[in-house]
Design an enzyme around this catalytic site. Structure first.
Site, PDB file in Angstrom:
ATOM      1  N   CYS A 193       0.823  -1.208   0.000  1.00 47.31           N
ATOM      2  CA  CYS A 193       0.000   0.000   0.000  1.00 47.31           C
ATOM      3  C   CYS A 193       0.861   1.264   0.000  1.00 47.31           C
ATOM      4  O   CYS A 193       2.020   1.254   0.437  1.00 47.31           O
ATOM      5  CB  CYS A 193      -0.953  -0.001   1.195  1.00 47.31           C
ATOM      6  SG  CYS A 193      -0.166   0.106   2.809  1.00 47.31           S
ATOM      7  N   HIS A 194       0.325   2.328  -0.515  1.00 45.29           N
ATOM      8  CA  HIS A 194       1.070   3.586  -0.638  1.00 45.29           C
ATOM      9  C   HIS A 194       0.101   4.742  -0.819  1.00 45.29           C
ATOM     10  O   HIS A 194      -0.982   4.581  -1.352  1.00 45.29           O
ATOM     11  CB  HIS A 194       2.043   3.523  -1.814  1.00 45.29           C
ATOM     12  CG  HIS A 194       1.417   3.057  -3.104  1.00 45.29           C
ATOM     13  ND1 HIS A 194       1.120   1.730  -3.337  1.00 45.29           N
ATOM     14  CD2 HIS A 194       1.023   3.737  -4.204  1.00 45.29           C
ATOM     15  CE1 HIS A 194       0.582   1.612  -4.543  1.00 45.29           C
ATOM     16  NE2 HIS A 194       0.496   2.820  -5.093  1.00 45.29           N
TER      17      HIS A 194
END
Ligand SMILES: [Zn+2]
Length: 167
Positions: free
Chosen positions: A118-119
């Site tokens: 995730c980012h």
């Protein structure tokens, strides 16, 4: 509703990153124009998006390979929040954007380009910056070379450190 986080997705997919996770690989290589890493924190880092929506489009990424923010520990999530704030300040100081999009695409249906790690996207916006998007599809006019943007934002983060040391 049309997501603005779609355009680089095809580019990522075409590059075939299935062999390894770039978000796991990049931090170990330090602040670098090659990986476009701008800043390394203790549990998260900041890097430029190689397929930017606008000049200065960057991402805040936890070091740990987790697919969803729900899997992050409170300390990781807190540091990501702090790095988003630093990113906004660095972009404001460097590019004077008129607005921002800040957000996370989670899962394939959510439009995530790299769905296993995730980012958070931080996208500086200007009036009229998306005028060309529907016409040219994946091709995009970015007015500044990535290496130059990288250099300027590394300097902007360093300036923030300098200010904090003076206080
Ligand atoms: Zn990863």
């Amino acid at each position: 509703m049309k997501t603005i986080f779609a355009p680089w997705r095809m580019a990522y997919m075409n590059q075939g990153h299935s062999a390894g996770c770039i978000f796991c690989d990049h931090p170990g290589r330090g602040v670098s124009a090659e990986t476009l890493t701008i800043f390394l924190g203790e549990r998260a880092f900041v890097l430029l998006n190689r397929f930017p929506y606008t000049s200065g489009h960057l991402m805040v990424v936890p070091f740990r390979h987790v697919a969803t923010p729900v899997a992050l520990e409170p300390g990781e999530w807190a540091e990501m929040g702090a790095l988003v704030q630093r990113s906004v300040r660095a972009l404001e100081a460097t590019y004077r954007p008129q607005g921002f999009n800040i957000g996370m695409n989670v899962g394939r249906a959510g439009g995530a380009g790299i769905e296993d790690h995730c980012h958070m996207h931080v996208v500086p916006r200007w009036f009229g910056d998306n005028n060309f998007v529907p016409v040219v599809g994946d091709t995009r006019v970015i007015p500044e070379a990535l290496e130059v943007t990288h250099q300027r934002l590394v300097a902007a983060f360093a300036d923030q450190d300098a200010v904090e040391e003076v206080r």
